[in-house]
Scaffold this active site. Sequence first.
Site, PDB file in Angstrom:
ATOM      1  N   SER A 216      -5.803 -95.169 -17.434  1.00  0.00           N
ATOM      2  CA  SER A 216      -7.190 -95.643 -17.624  1.00  0.00           C
ATOM      3  C   SER A 216      -8.229 -94.589 -17.188  1.00  0.00           C
ATOM      4  CB  SER A 216      -7.376 -96.922 -16.808  1.00  0.00           C
ATOM      5  OG  SER A 216      -8.727 -97.274 -16.738  1.00  0.00           O
ATOM      6  N   PRO A 217      -9.298 -94.377 -17.917  1.00  0.00           N
ATOM      7  CA  PRO A 217      -9.695 -95.039 -19.177  1.00  0.00           C
ATOM      8  C   PRO A 217      -9.063 -94.432 -20.441  1.00  0.00           C
ATOM      9  CG  PRO A 217     -11.428 -93.551 -18.472  1.00  0.00           C
ATOM     10  CD  PRO A 217     -10.368 -93.498 -17.403  1.00  0.00           C
ATOM     11  N   GLY A 218      -8.353 -93.292 -20.307  1.00  0.00           N
ATOM     12  CA  GLY A 218      -7.627 -92.837 -21.497  1.00  0.00           C
ATOM     13  C   GLY A 218      -7.835 -91.392 -21.918  1.00  0.00           C
ATOM     14  N   ASP A 271      -1.261 -88.859 -14.275  1.00  0.00           N
ATOM     15  CA  ASP A 271      -2.456 -88.381 -13.576  1.00  0.00           C
ATOM     16  C   ASP A 271      -2.780 -89.323 -12.406  1.00  0.00           C
ATOM     17  OD1 ASP A 271      -4.736 -86.830 -13.174  1.00  0.00           O
ATOM     18  OD2 ASP A 271      -5.936 -87.878 -14.661  1.00  0.00           O
ATOM     19  N   LYS A 300      -1.245 -83.561  -6.226  1.00  0.00           N
ATOM     20  CA  LYS A 300      -2.399 -83.383  -5.347  1.00  0.00           C
ATOM     21  C   LYS A 300      -1.993 -82.464  -4.197  1.00  0.00           C
ATOM     22  CE  LYS A 300      -6.062 -85.973  -3.312  1.00  0.00           C
ATOM     23  NZ  LYS A 300      -6.918 -84.831  -3.649  1.00  0.00           N
TER      24      LYS A 300
HETATM   25  C1  LIG Z   1      -7.406 -90.151 -12.172  1.00  0.00           C
HETATM   26  S1  LIG Z   1      -7.240 -91.677 -12.926  1.00  0.00           S
HETATM   27  C2  LIG Z   1      -6.557 -91.315 -14.479  1.00  0.00           C
HETATM   28  C3  LIG Z   1      -7.530 -90.775 -15.481  1.00  0.00           C
HETATM   29  C4  LIG Z   1      -6.907 -90.625 -16.841  1.00  0.00           C
HETATM   30  N1  LIG Z   1      -5.822 -89.627 -16.847  1.00  0.00           N
HETATM   31  C5  LIG Z   1      -7.921 -90.196 -17.887  1.00  0.00           C
HETATM   32  O1  LIG Z   1      -7.816 -89.061 -18.373  1.00  0.00           O
HETATM   33  O2  LIG Z   1      -8.795 -90.973 -18.246  1.00  0.00           O
HETATM   34  C6  LIG Z   1      -5.881 -92.382 -12.081  1.00  0.00           C
HETATM   35  C7  LIG Z   1      -5.451 -93.734 -12.576  1.00  0.00           C
HETATM   36  O3  LIG Z   1      -4.209 -94.065 -11.972  1.00  0.00           O
HETATM   37  C8  LIG Z   1      -4.146 -95.474 -11.850  1.00  0.00           C
HETATM   38  N2  LIG Z   1      -3.090 -95.800 -10.902  1.00  0.00           N
HETATM   39  C9  LIG Z   1      -3.065 -95.645  -9.559  1.00  0.00           C
HETATM   40  N3  LIG Z   1      -1.870 -96.059  -9.063  1.00  0.00           N
HETATM   41  C10 LIG Z   1      -1.134 -96.464 -10.124  1.00  0.00           C
HETATM   42  C11 LIG Z   1       0.180 -96.978 -10.254  1.00  0.00           C
HETATM   43  N4  LIG Z   1       0.984 -97.145  -9.203  1.00  0.00           N
HETATM   44  N5  LIG Z   1       0.629 -97.280 -11.495  1.00  0.00           N
HETATM   45  C12 LIG Z   1      -0.163 -97.118 -12.579  1.00  0.00           C
HETATM   46  N6  LIG Z   1      -1.423 -96.625 -12.503  1.00  0.00           N
HETATM   47  C13 LIG Z   1      -1.899 -96.299 -11.284  1.00  0.00           C
HETATM   48  C14 LIG Z   1      -5.548 -95.858 -11.437  1.00  0.00           C
HETATM   49  O4  LIG Z   1      -5.812 -97.216 -11.789  1.00  0.00           O
HETATM   50  C15 LIG Z   1      -6.410 -94.864 -12.235  1.00  0.00           C
HETATM   51  O5  LIG Z   1      -6.883 -95.456 -13.416  1.00  0.00           O
END
Ligand SMILES: C[S@@+](CC[C@H](N)C(=O)[O-])C[C@H]1O[C@@H](n2cnc3c(N)ncnc32)[C@H](O)[C@@H]1O
Length: 351
Positions: A216-218, A271, A300
Amino acid sequence: MNTLFMHCRPGFEGEACAEISEHAAALGVAGYAKGKAGSACAEFVCFDAEGPATLMARLRFMQLIFPRQWARGGYLALPETDRISVLLEALAAYPVCGSLWLEVMDTNDGKELSTFCRKFEAPLRKALINAGRLEEGGNGPRLLLTFVSGREVFAGIAPANNSAMWPMGIPRLKFPREAPSRSTLKLEEAWHHFIPREQWDERLNSDMTGVDLGASPGGWTYQLVRRGMLVTAIDNGPMAQSLMDTGLVRHLMADGFTYVPKPPVDWMVCDIVEKPARNAALLETWLGEGYCREAVVNLKLPMKQRYAEVRRLLERIEEGFKARKVKVQIGCKQLYFDREEVTCHLRRLDK
Ligand SMILES: C[S@@+](CC[C@H](N)C(=O)[O-])C[C@H]1O[C@@H](n2cnc3c(N)ncnc32)[C@H](O)[C@@H]1O
């Protein structure tokens, strides 16, 4: 010519120094590394004039994690006027070069100098060609002139096929207006860095499937969809409607650390901002169990000992694959669009 000069992300000079020092020691190249904090550059000063050439011949630039660009050469003092004559004189000792890039450091001071470089580039190029020092398109190395100020330049050379793809290692990528987040550029840069352009159609195509963990968001899903892939996006957060409307995305609200794709997919990208050891373990499981063939995952960085920690994680992943007897190619880079992180790319080599 006794210095290997490297550009890096500001604040990561210590990591670039640690990395090059480790390689130099392993290759028996004597010298010392230095890099002022925040300067966006580091140097490895060799005791032997051949040292930088040896490092460049034995190391693949692509495989270095923290340096964004490198060049071997030395500093030149420039006068206030007629800098070109001084440069031409000094460059007479350099090989005839095949291309020319003017570079500055990725700092505020560097940005101010880029206007000067833009104006200076055309007359300098012309003078170098006229003097026979630059044969564009020829086999010579790339001439990399990094301006520290209007009065000082690091005049270096590097093989065009063993140095950064873009000046200063900074990709010229345009943010696609339809992408839901800016981090889309991270995955696009990762592909440019880790996958040769001529292999994109074979390795990133519409016959393929992908999983995006923490989607999210994609922004990352957008890149997979852009290549025509069918994507399973895992995140409790919402996905951009524009992506859902493509019909290529299935959104599952699930935990990225326990989700298992059935059947396996071609690509996994992740990510999720998590402890790096957890993301590294995820990589080992996905590639090791054959859940995917290729993956791009962000790790990270810790606050301290960042290079040592990345090396430790990569070694642990390598050992895991050795124990499983699977052949996996591993790449790791601090990309331009990365901040306090590095990006890993893994690819299973067995059929
Ligand atoms: C940095 S954002 C991703 C942004 C995305 N790559 C983009 O380009 O739009 C990290 C995401 O990881 C999700 N997240 C955190 N822990 C998670 C888990 N255990 N399983 C799935 N999603 C997770 C969060 O809800 C967040 O939306």
